[in-house]
Design an enzyme around this catalytic site. Structure first.
Site, mmCIF file in Angstrom:
data_model
loop_
_atom_site.group_PDB
_atom_site.id
_atom_site.type_symbol
_atom_site.label_atom_id
_atom_site.label_comp_id
_atom_site.label_asym_id
_atom_site.label_seq_id
_atom_site.Cartn_x
_atom_site.Cartn_y
_atom_site.Cartn_z
ATOM 1 N N GLU A 112 0.815 -1.218 0.000
ATOM 2 C CA GLU A 112 0.000 0.000 0.000
ATOM 3 C C GLU A 112 0.853 1.275 0.000
ATOM 4 O O GLU A 112 0.478 2.292 0.588
ATOM 5 C CB GLU A 112 -0.954 0.016 1.202
ATOM 6 C CG GLU A 112 -1.960 -1.127 1.184
ATOM 7 C CD GLU A 112 -2.990 -1.039 2.295
ATOM 8 O OE1 GLU A 112 -4.146 -1.421 2.059
ATOM 9 O OE2 GLU A 112 -2.634 -0.586 3.405
ATOM 10 N N GLU A 164 -7.118 -7.032 -1.545
ATOM 11 C CA GLU A 164 -7.812 -6.898 -0.266
ATOM 12 C C GLU A 164 -9.250 -6.464 -0.497
ATOM 13 O O GLU A 164 -9.526 -5.287 -0.731
ATOM 14 C CB GLU A 164 -7.113 -5.897 0.660
ATOM 15 C CG GLU A 164 -5.779 -6.372 1.198
ATOM 16 C CD GLU A 164 -5.227 -5.471 2.286
ATOM 17 O OE1 GLU A 164 -5.992 -4.640 2.828
ATOM 18 O OE2 GLU A 164 -4.026 -5.597 2.596
#
Length: 828
Positions: free
Chosen positions: A185, A253
């Protein structure tokens, strides 16, 4: 991240595949513009996150088997650097940190694996997975073009890759791992690091390639990932995500629920909305999606991050914290997974044609070699929409996707849940039911309060005490070996001092989670964060005496920051100023005093939490209640059976619990959620966020604490508690978690399935085949007289049962309604 729902045209772009050199008996893992390819065949990957340290090795086979039964063909996990290297070059791969064993269990179940090495993980894990000792290295800055950081990151990542290679666990060696991830991320924070951030992410990609693992590398949430990386999406919805070039559309995710903080409410994401997100993703060309989490588990020990992340990491995942199927979510998704996998060839090779009908309504047709599958997607969050599709009328409920595997018949709609709902309860074991929970026999010991007996300037060397002429960041002193750090100093006051004779207060500027203050050996007050702002001013009255006055401040962390740009630079502990303040504006600044530091608790130093300790005889009867800084100890019997075991710690304040020496985590049942924002029922329609569909307002943010059965002995067990704030241990009980009842509904022509998940069905509470309202357990105006007897015969005494919802099974229902349904509730 709410979707924009701007419909994308899907084009089938076949590129020259990226291929790796593999050994003769290995799987060839590559990718093209459409999907991941395994041995040359495009594959749909439906994966779920299960983090090995958040459960136990004894739980892994059951969790992974249930994931496979739920329709997954892959398991994803992070690798947790600070768990494996808590101290510099001291490694731990034992117990629930046995990464290789976990990967082999995945392989034994015939599933693929996705290994997200990071080594930054976020994951609501303490310090984002980084070991705190990194901060002690000179010139260190995390997650940027910094030589010190890149050297340590390279060392750990190489260590993990070498271990996995040595066990032949990459697919290129015949193992289950088909993808690996570097960093995590980073696109969310890269702007804060400027050019050094861009250089760092390029270094990550180049370094990863040198490891020659033989499978593709991914970078999630990194829109400008280098060409050798596959950039992927994280979020609630990723149907509108576009990769940064012609590579597969992957969703690493899909947040199946949300995490919880101390003082927070219970978050829930409905089965309907989660299935809708998955359906939309595959409708718009996605070929790999991973649930974060599929099993959340438990933050044992001090692994919870945040700050203020609870010990439970249930996440409202398809498998709950204890490994029990979270119904109807698990079953509703299973049906979707089975259907998606049955269409794998067409979804990965077929030509996709989209049509927009307005009002957020669309259709997608996939066609391959004369075979077609169709999706009808309604992203309108209010209205069901009826369209004419290929000469036939179809109504799609609001915020749902209908799937027609033959482009004629709707086989699955994400908003129509035809799976059982299970009621999971916590209760006293059968053998303990006649007793009361306060029958546990408790003993206790006081925790020693640290304070200086002589002036800090005159103090000689003391065991476990270090000194500095300044206030230090808590992380640098404790090295994250404890939540607790004592800051101690002294001040000499004589009658000539201007502050003498005045009523003074101790004022502390604190970057703390919790602070306990003692002046001249007496507790003058405590304060902790309740608003999410982890800095505050503490001020309490104190009484001076002539001569030496001692000040002891105990700073307590509740998980270190795990997310955000430069989170490693955030302060922890007491950095000042620290002052004695009189009403006449006189101040005595103690910030630059000489300070003594003591890490941890006296009881931990004496290993009171362990079963075998030389101090085990010094526990006293007649336990005190509502007393700060006290140790409690008792024994309890292992509940019979195989149901998961929990401790009901209602009545306690805050602290840590150990069972047979195993640290089951922090507890804080006295921290209540506020009374606002909860709902009795949840409307699945509309974009989900972590603040939608909350429950448990006004109640303890976590009352029950998981004790894996592998922590228990055959008979007697030792429970040790360190109580920090004060509580009453006599309310504590040992309970088991079980499915109490299950209910399900099925429209006529479908099969109703019920399961007690390992227990037998003992009673039928309700059964009706007729025109009752779908989803309710109330009879309609007409129903079959045989409803109850048929269901009893089919289900009682069995672990599971399946019943056709038809008049052939139940006889005539005497209903004029064209749409009849079957509703059943059973007791387990």
């Amino acid at each position: 991240m709410p979707p924009s729902f701007k419909f994308l045209a899907l084009a089938v772009i076949l590129l020259c595949p990226v291929t790796f050199n593999l050994s003769a008996d290995a799987a060839d893992v590559s990718y093209d513009g459409r999907a991941l390819k395994i041995d040359g065949q495009r594959r749909i990957i439906i994966s779920g996150s299960i983090h090995y340290p958040r459960s136990t090795p004894e739980m892994w086979p059951s969790l992974i088997k249930k994931a496979k039964e739920g329709g997954l063909n892959a398991i994803e996990t992070y690798v947790f650097w600070n768990a494996h290297e808590p101290l510099y070059r001291q490694y731990d791969f034992s117990g629930n940190l046995d990464l290789l064993r976990f990967l082999k269990v995945i392989q034994d179940e015939g599933l693929y694996a996705i290994l997200r090495i990071g080594p930054y993980v976020c994951a609501e894990w303490n310090y984002g997975g980084f070991p705190v000792w990194l901060k002690s290295i000179p010139n260190m800055t995390f997650r940027t073009e910094n030589d010190a950081f890149m050297y340590q990151m390279k060392n750990f990542t190489t260590l993990i890759v070498d271990k996995v290679k040595g066990a032949n666990l990459f697919a290129s060696e015949g193992g289950p791992i088909i993808l690996a991830q570097i960093e995590n991320e980073y696109g969310n924070v890269i702007g804060s690091y400027g050019n050094e951030g861009k250089s760092y992410i390029n270094w990550c990609a180049n370094f990863a390639e040198t490891l020659n693992i033989g499978v593709p590398w991914i970078m999630c949430q990194e829109s400008d990932a280098p060409p050798s990386m596959i950039n992927t999406c994280n979020g609630w919805y990723c149907d509108q995500f576009s990769p940064n070039r012609n590579i597969p559309k992957m969703w690493t995710e899909n947040w199946s629920g949300w995490y919880k903080n101390w003082g927070g409410k219970d978050p829930h994401r409905t089965a309907e909305d989660l299935a809708f997100a998955v359906g939309r993703f595959f409708q718009y060309g996605g070929t790999l999606q991973n649930y974060y989490m599929y099993h959340g588990g438990t933050n044992f020990g001090r692994t919870a991050g945040g700050p203020y992340i609870t010990t439970s990491y249930d996440y409202d995942a398809p498998l709950n914290e204890y490994g029990i199927q979270n119904q109807p979510k698990w079953g509703h998704l299973k049906k979707l997974h089975d259907l998606i996998m049955s269409m794998e060839k067409i979804l990965t090779y077929g030509k996709a044609t989209n049509k927009d009908y307005g009002r957020m309504m669309s259709s997608t047709v996939f066609e391959y070699n004369g075979t077609r599958v169709c999706f009808l997607g309604n992203a309108n969050n209010r209205d069901a929409i009826t369209i004419d599709f290929e000469g036939k009328s179809y109504t799609t409920p609001a915020w749902s996707v209908s799937i027609l595997p033959d482009c004629v018949n709707v086989v699955y709609n994400t908003a129509k849940v035809n799976t059982q709902k299970s009621v999971v309860v916590k209760k006293l074991p059968v053998e303990a039911a006649p007793k009361r929970h306060y029958d546990l026999e408790w003993r206790w010991r006081a925790e020693h309060f640290e304070h200086l007996k002589t002036s800090v300037e005159k103090s000689g060397p003391m065991k476990g005490v270090t000194y500095a002429n300044q206030l230090l960041d808590q992380k640098l002193v404790t090295n994250d070996t404890s939540d607790y750090l004592w800051y101690m100093t002294s001040v000499d006051i004589n009658e000539d001092d201007p502050i003498w004779g005045e009523e003074v207060s101790v004022r502390v500027q604190c970057d703390c989670h919790i602070l306990h203050a003692f002046f001249n050996g007496k507790h003058i007050g405590s304060k902790w964060v309740t608003n999410g702002q982890y800095n505050f001013v503490f001020e309490r009255s104190a009484k001076l005496k002539r001569g030496m006055n001692s000040l002891s401040l105990l700073s307590v962390t509740v998980g270190l920051q795990n997310y955000g740009a430069h989170f490693d630079k955030m302060n922890n502990g007491i950095l000042g100023p620290v002052k004695l303040v009189a009403p006449n504006s006189l101040e005595k600044d103690l910030t630059s005093n000489k300070w003594a530091y003591k890490v941890g608790l006296n009881g931990l130093e004496r290993r009171l939490q362990e079963v075998d300790t030389k101090y085990k005889r010094n526990w006293q009867p007649n336990v005190p209640f509502d007393r700060m800084f006290v140790w409690y100890k008792t024994t309890f019997k292992t509940p019979k059976g195989e149901d998961p075991v929990v401790l009901d710690l209602w009545g306690l304040g805050k602290g840590t619990a150990w069972v047979n020496g195993h640290d089951i985590g922090r507890y804080w049942p006295s921290f209540l959620a506020d009374d606002n924002g909860c709902v009795s029922s949840c409307d699945y329609r509309g974009a989900y966020t972590g603040s939608k569909c909350l429950t448990n307002c006004g109640k303890s943010s976590q009352r029950w604490y998981h004790v894996p059965r592998s922590f228990l002995n055959d008979e007697d067990n030792t429970l040790v508690l360190f109580e920090e704030l004060g509580g009453n241990p006599t309310f504590i009980s040992v309970q088991t978690v079980t499915v109490q009842s299950a209910s399900a509904h099925a429209y006529e022509g479908n099969t109703l399935e019920l399961s007690c998940h390992g227990r037998l069905i003992s009673h039928v509470n309700f059964a009706s085949f007729g025109n009752g309202t779908y989803g309710s357990l109330e009879k309609g105006s007409c129903n079959s007289r045989n409803s109850l007897s048929v269901v009893k015969q089919a289900c009682i005494g069995k672990e599971s049962c399946a019943i056709d919802a038809s008049e052939q099974t139940f006889g005539r229902s005497r209903c004029d309604s064209p749409m009849k349904s079957l509703a059943v509730e059973v007791q387990c």
